[in-house]
Design a protein around this motif. Structure first.
Motif: not given
Length: 347
Positions: A299-300, A302-304, A306-307, A316-319
């Motif tokens: 999960s983390e 994938e968020k990184w 994207v950024k 991007v909202k803080e996970p």
């Protein structure tokens, strides 16, 4: 304006610098033209760089390549940096600006202070600005570091970390910003000490892990079979060994050892968590701790990712931490703080 430039070290990064500058000067609105001389300890990268148009000419002799250069890019393996500055520093053209791409900035600042010529007032006659390109996402996952892999767009919309000495003249820093802009990049300023602390995680630690992984496997009982089974997963993990000598890694680790030790201790703690989770199937045999750990990592990441590909770190909202048997894996991801970045920047 005609600029005489030298690029010392013609791997993918060095040759891409030449291609990016040549691309700029070919634009109708270009205000500068660059005569670029390349240099490398090996002949093939120089020939490749000239053939693709990254340099106008080349010379293996360092001082001949940098003779009369207004702008010098230093892009050599880290183990060669000290010897290079000992030779180059006293011979630099007065007013020349050296853009240094070495992995560690503070030791190179010390080398410049030691070897650059000074005037009667003790001020340097040439200037050093440390820069570190964070290449565009399109080139991020390529392990090919050869000159042949160079691209004119490798730095498009990419950040360059600019880490000058506090005594560096503002004119030299402004020139570095201009050159970065001409190559398609964006400048982000960072203190040299902070830079070296972060580079321990992004460069020193991966290089060390690749060497340690090979060392472990090479000494294992199964090596005779393992050595014949290497595919990209393992090869890419050890790829630094292809272009980084033991002298390079030794210098990189010892000259930044406090920061490397800190990140290494954090990694060892995380590996202990992974080992314990793998050893504990739980009462139902479903390995819930391991599943929670891997779920959070995915999960983390994938968020990184994207950024990293969008370059929009602030939007991007803080996970939020994922719930699970392990709770928050605080030591797994390294946060960053520093001038010119938002609160949610990630390493």
């Amino acid at each position: 304006m005609q600029v005489h430039a030298a690029i010392i070290g013609l791997d993918r990064i060095g040759a891409s610098i030449g291609l990016a500058l040549k691309r700029y000067q070919n634009q109708s609105r270009a205000e500068h033209t660059f005569t670029i001389i390349g240099s490398d300890t090996k002949g093939m990268p120089m020939k490749s760089a000239e053939k693709m148009g990254a340099v106008d000419n080349f010379n293996r002799a360092l001082l001949k390549a940098t003779d009369n250069a207004d702008l010098v890019f230093v892009n050599v393996p880290y183990g060669e940096v000290a010897a290079l500055y000992e030779r180059l520093g006293p011979e630099l053209k007065p007013g020349a600006v050296v853009l240094d791409l070495s992995l560690l900035k503070q030791p190179v600042i010390d080398l410049a202070a030691k070897h650059f010529r000074t005037n009667e007032q003790g001020k340097p006659l040439a200037y050093l600005v440390g820069i570190t390109p964070v290449i565009s996402a399109s080139g991020l996952y390529s392990g090919d570091m050869s000159a042949e892999a160079a691209r004119a767009d490798l730095f498009d919309e990419a950040e360059f970390l600019v880490a000058p000495d506090s005594k560096c003249p503002s004119e030299a820093i402004a020139l570095a910003e201009d050159v970065i802009r001409l190559m398609g990049g964006k400048s982000r300023f960072m203190d040299p000490v902070e830079h070296d602390g972060l580079i321990a995680a992004t460069e020193g630690l991966p290089a060390l892990l690749g060497a340690a992984l090979f060392y472990m496997l090479n000494r294992s009982e199964g090596w005779l079979e393992l050595r014949r089974m290497v595919n990209p997963s393992l090869a890419l993990a050890m790829q630094n060994l292809r272009h980084q000598s033991h002298e390079d890694l030794f210098a990189l680790l010892t000259q930044n050892r406090v920061n490397v030790q800190r990140h290494l201790e954090s990694l060892i703690g995380t590996l202990d968590q992974v080992r314990d989770a793998l050893a504990d199937p739980g009462e139902d045999g479903e390995f819930l701790k391991l599943e929670a750990l891997l779920t959070q990592v995915q999960s983390e990441w994938e968020k990184w990712d994207v950024k990293r590909h969008s370059g929009r770190w602030e939007d991007v909202k803080e996970p939020e931490p994922l719930p699970g048997p392990l709770g928050s894996l605080g030591g797994l991801f390294i946060g960053r703080r520093g001038r010119g970045r938002s609160e949610d920047d990630e390493s």
